[in-house]
Scaffold this motif. Structure first.
Motif, PDB file in Angstrom:
ATOM      1  N   ASN A  63      -2.859   9.123  -6.937  1.00 19.42           N
ATOM      2  CA  ASN A  63      -2.005   8.488  -7.933  1.00 19.42           C
ATOM      3  C   ASN A  63      -2.522   8.708  -9.353  1.00 19.42           C
ATOM      4  OD1 ASN A  63       0.420   6.663  -8.107  1.00 19.42           O
ATOM      5  ND2 ASN A  63      -1.044   5.419  -9.271  1.00 19.42           N
ATOM      6  N   ARG A  64      -3.787   9.072  -9.482  1.00 19.14           N
ATOM      7  CA  ARG A  64      -4.369   9.301 -10.810  1.00 19.14           C
ATOM      8  C   ARG A  64      -3.872  10.613 -11.430  1.00 19.14           C
ATOM      9  NH1 ARG A  64     -10.405   8.231  -8.390  1.00 19.14           N
ATOM     10  NH2 ARG A  64     -10.091   6.038  -7.779  1.00 19.14           N
ATOM     11  N   ILE A  65      -3.248  11.464 -10.619  1.00 19.19           N
ATOM     12  CA  ILE A  65      -2.799  12.781 -11.102  1.00 19.19           C
ATOM     13  C   ILE A  65      -1.323  12.674 -11.465  1.00 19.19           C
ATOM     14  CG2 ILE A  65      -2.576  15.222 -10.524  1.00 19.19           C
ATOM     15  CD1 ILE A  65      -4.844  14.793  -8.471  1.00 19.19           C
TER      16      ILE A  65
ATOM     17  N   HIS B 155       0.860  -1.182   0.000  1.00 22.29           N
ATOM     18  CA  HIS B 155       0.000   0.000   0.000  1.00 22.29           C
ATOM     19  C   HIS B 155       0.895   1.229   0.000  1.00 22.29           C
ATOM     20  CE1 HIS B 155      -3.810  -2.188   1.203  1.00 22.29           C
ATOM     21  NE2 HIS B 155      -2.870  -3.108   1.384  1.00 22.29           N
ATOM     22  N   THR B 156       0.653   2.150  -0.927  1.00 23.05           N
ATOM     23  CA  THR B 156       1.514   3.319  -1.069  1.00 23.05           C
ATOM     24  C   THR B 156       0.720   4.480  -1.655  1.00 23.05           C
ATOM     25  OG1 THR B 156       3.651   4.070  -1.971  1.00 23.05           O
ATOM     26  CG2 THR B 156       2.312   2.649  -3.388  1.00 23.05           C
ATOM     27  N   LEU B 157       1.145   5.696  -1.328  1.00 22.61           N
ATOM     28  CA  LEU B 157       0.438   6.862  -1.846  1.00 22.61           C
ATOM     29  C   LEU B 157       0.561   6.969  -3.363  1.00 22.61           C
ATOM     30  CD1 LEU B 157       1.515   9.414   0.907  1.00 22.61           C
ATOM     31  CD2 LEU B 157      -0.831   8.669   0.465  1.00 22.61           C
ATOM     32  N   PHE B 158       1.756   6.720  -3.887  1.00 18.27           N
ATOM     33  CA  PHE B 158       2.007   6.863  -5.318  1.00 18.27           C
ATOM     34  C   PHE B 158       2.857   5.705  -5.819  1.00 18.27           C
ATOM     35  CE2 PHE B 158       1.742  11.224  -3.619  1.00 18.27           C
ATOM     36  CZ  PHE B 158       0.695  11.727  -4.386  1.00 18.27           C
ATOM     37  N   TYR B 159       2.584   5.294  -7.045  1.00 22.29           N
ATOM     38  CA  TYR B 159       3.392   4.274  -7.707  1.00 22.29           C
ATOM     39  C   TYR B 159       3.575   4.687  -9.159  1.00 22.29           C
ATOM     40  CZ  TYR B 159       4.573  -0.232  -9.902  1.00 22.29           C
ATOM     41  OH  TYR B 159       5.167  -1.225 -10.634  1.00 22.29           O
TER      42      TYR B 159
ATOM     43  N   ARG C 146       2.128  12.018  -9.179  1.00 21.46           N
ATOM     44  CA  ARG C 146       2.729  10.677  -9.217  1.00 21.46           C
ATOM     45  C   ARG C 146       4.209  10.754  -9.556  1.00 21.46           C
ATOM     46  NH1 ARG C 146      -0.529   8.850 -12.678  1.00 21.46           N
ATOM     47  NH2 ARG C 146       0.817   8.833 -14.506  1.00 21.46           N
ATOM     48  N   ARG C 147       4.562  11.687 -10.424  1.00 23.56           N
ATOM     49  CA  ARG C 147       5.971  11.810 -10.832  1.00 23.56           C
ATOM     50  C   ARG C 147       6.800  12.577  -9.801  1.00 23.56           C
ATOM     51  NH1 ARG C 147       3.126  11.918 -15.732  1.00 23.56           N
ATOM     52  NH2 ARG C 147       2.792  14.174 -15.643  1.00 23.56           N
TER      53      ARG C 147
ATOM     54  N   PRO D 113       5.922  13.533  -5.873  1.00 25.40           N
ATOM     55  CA  PRO D 113       4.972  13.637  -4.753  1.00 25.40           C
ATOM     56  C   PRO D 113       5.123  14.898  -3.918  1.00 25.40           C
ATOM     57  CG  PRO D 113       5.849  11.408  -4.909  1.00 25.40           C
ATOM     58  CD  PRO D 113       6.648  12.246  -5.869  1.00 25.40           C
ATOM     59  N   ARG D 114       6.262  15.567  -3.963  1.00 25.77           N
ATOM     60  CA  ARG D 114       6.418  16.799  -3.185  1.00 25.77           C
ATOM     61  C   ARG D 114       5.398  17.853  -3.594  1.00 25.77           C
ATOM     62  NH1 ARG D 114      12.355  18.373  -4.451  1.00 25.77           N
ATOM     63  NH2 ARG D 114      11.500  17.836  -6.509  1.00 25.77           N
ATOM     64  N   LEU D 115       4.931  17.792  -4.844  1.00 29.89           N
ATOM     65  CA  LEU D 115       3.939  18.754  -5.309  1.00 29.89           C
ATOM     66  C   LEU D 115       2.610  18.603  -4.569  1.00 29.89           C
ATOM     67  CD1 LEU D 115       4.577  18.503  -9.171  1.00 29.89           C
ATOM     68  CD2 LEU D 115       5.429  20.254  -7.590  1.00 29.89           C
ATOM     69  N   ALA D 116       2.380  17.419  -4.011  1.00 33.92           N
ATOM     70  CA  ALA D 116       1.111  17.139  -3.324  1.00 33.92           C
ATOM     71  C   ALA D 116       1.215  17.313  -1.818  1.00 33.92           C
ATOM     72  CB  ALA D 116       0.663  15.721  -3.656  1.00 33.92           C
ATOM     73  N   LEU D 117       2.282  17.920  -1.319  1.00 33.18           N
ATOM     74  CA  LEU D 117       2.535  17.976   0.117  1.00 33.18           C
ATOM     75  C   LEU D 117       1.334  18.412   0.953  1.00 33.18           C
ATOM     76  CD1 LEU D 117       4.590  17.678   2.432  1.00 33.18           C
ATOM     77  CD2 LEU D 117       5.291  20.048   2.000  1.00 33.18           C
ATOM     78  N   PRO D 118       0.595  19.457   0.583  1.00 31.00           N
ATOM     79  CA  PRO D 118      -0.532  19.871   1.444  1.00 31.00           C
ATOM     80  C   PRO D 118      -1.640  18.830   1.545  1.00 31.00           C
ATOM     81  CG  PRO D 118       0.074  21.613  -0.102  1.00 31.00           C
ATOM     82  CD  PRO D 118       0.780  20.377  -0.555  1.00 31.00           C
ATOM     83  N   LEU D 119      -1.681  17.882   0.597  1.00 32.53           N
ATOM     84  CA  LEU D 119      -2.763  16.903   0.557  1.00 32.53           C
ATOM     85  C   LEU D 119      -2.396  15.564   1.177  1.00 32.53           C
ATOM     86  CD1 LEU D 119      -3.813  17.504  -3.171  1.00 32.53           C
ATOM     87  CD2 LEU D 119      -4.783  18.577  -1.125  1.00 32.53           C
TER      88      LEU D 119
END
Length: 389
Positions: free
Chosen positions: A58-60, A34-38, A64-65, A67-73
């Motif tokens: 992971n759909r975004i 189980h992982t946030l992004f693959y 996905r490429r 993950p630092r861009l998603a830090l607030p989420l």
């Protein structure tokens, strides 16, 4: 029968933590991950053979490429990554230890979150008004209590090194058991393949060995720029840097002709890079650092910063030498000192063997057995995001 699952922050790069998860998979081969992004193309191909569940993020593609861009989420999404298992083994540097489960939880901690407790390492030389610094400053008061609550929910905490064990005690206020990571058998054994990009740099066909080697993510705190500067003043010595990261473009612009940067190598090419190296150079403040063991499996010594996890893996004058500070001058002096030394490849390999994978697997299985649940695995269902494999 009890069911075991594996959790990891994200599988989006080829690093030591991602190799370690493969070792956990070999300990429990039926466990689902189980992982946030693959992102399959950015991590080790062995993951294609495993069942992997990801978060909705992971759909975004951009997330996905990188993950630092998603830090607030990431905190709210991590809190929804519910795992239905009897035992979850969470390989965590900040997120997977918070994935909820109805079962027992063992956290294998690579470090408490660097962006919370070691922000200088995470941000590097980002200026006072840099967006990353401003965002982290706003999120830290919210993420810190969330992180500490998640840590307290674990049934057992394993630290990957002495320095991380001390950091866990300082940050969370409890003791952890140290279980050193193994070096990867994929790096130590098998065929070697020269790197085509080295043609004309390592001899006409790119197969001339004798280079010094850096294997590292290209992050500010890794001090790869200091190593490059050291070799600028050693024009008769070649330095091969393997890795990718946000510092890549800057480091390529910095590199003199005797320094080459490459990325995206397969295991056979990594074996060639290690096996034909004169020495590995490791200049960062690592929590553990697997690369001295991977080099040691090939009988190659390590020239390391006298700090952090290298104090666990490098024995001075046996499998390596130390420099006292991450400066070009100190690194250059160590390179010259090591070149005048005689190294025993058999002794170097013996030191690496003390960190062999079977010892790690035995320790991990013992930790699971200590929970009073026999470690067997069956397919596991999850609720969040997508499934791969």
């Amino acid at each position: 029968m009890p069911r075991i699952a594996i959790a990891h922050d994200y599988l989006t790069q080829r690093g030591g933590a991602e190799r370690l998860v493969l070792s956990i998979c070999r300990a429990f081969p039926e466990a689902e991950i189980h992982t946030l992004f693959y992102e399959p193309d950015q991590t080790y191909p062995e993951y294609r053979g495993h069942r992997i569940r990801t978060s909705v993020l992971n759909r975004i593609g951009p997330f996905r490429r990188d993950p630092r861009l998603a830090l607030p989420l990431l905190a709210p999404v991590a809190s929804r990554m519910r795992i239905d298992a009897d035992v979850v083994i969470a390989s965590s540097s900040g997120w997977a230890h918070a994935f909820p489960t109805r079962g027992r939880r063992i956290v294998y901690c690579h470090s408490p979150a660097r962006w919370l407790y070691l922000p200088h390492d995470y941000l590097g030389q980002a200026g006072r008004l840099d967006p990353k610094r401003l965002l982290l400053g706003a999120l830290t008061p919210l993420l810190t209590p969330w992180d500490r609550r998640a840590a307290r929910q674990a049934d057992a905490y394993l630290a990957n090194s002495t320095v991380v064990r001390e950091r866990i005690r300082k940050v969370y206020g409890f003791d952890a058991t140290t279980l050193f990571p193994p070096f990867s058998p994929d790096i130590a054994e098998g065929a070697q393949e020269p790197i085509p990009a080295l043609a004309g740099w390592a001899g006409a066909d790119g197969t001339e060995g004798g280079h010094h080697l850096v294997v590292s993510r290209l992050q500010p705190y890794k001090h790869v720029d200091r190593v490059i500067e050291a070799f600028r003043s050693l024009p008769d010595q070649r330095l091969l840097v393997i890795g990718r990261g946000p510092e890549g473009e800057r480091l390529r612009a910095l590199a003199p002709p005797n320094v080459m940067l490459v990325e995206g190598l397969n295991d056979a090419q990594m074996r060639w890079a290690y096996g034909n190296a004169r020495a590995l150079v490791a200049a960062s403040h690592e929590d553990f650092g697997l690369t001295p063991l991977e080099a040691g499996a090939h009988g190659v010594p390590t020239l390391a910063l006298r700090a952090g996890g290298y104090l666990d893996t490098v024995l001075e004058n046996v499998n390596g030498a130390f420099f006292e500070e991450p400066t070009a001058a100190a690194i250059r002096e160590c390179v010259e000192r090591a070149a005048a030394s005689t190294w025993d490849a058999t002794a170097i390999r013996a030191q690496a063997e003390t960190f062999a994978e079977d010892r790690f697997i035995d320790g991990l299985r013992s930790a699971v057995a200590g929970l009073g649940i026999e470690p067997t695995s069956e397919p596991i269902s999850g609720r969040e995001g997508g499934r791969h494999g």
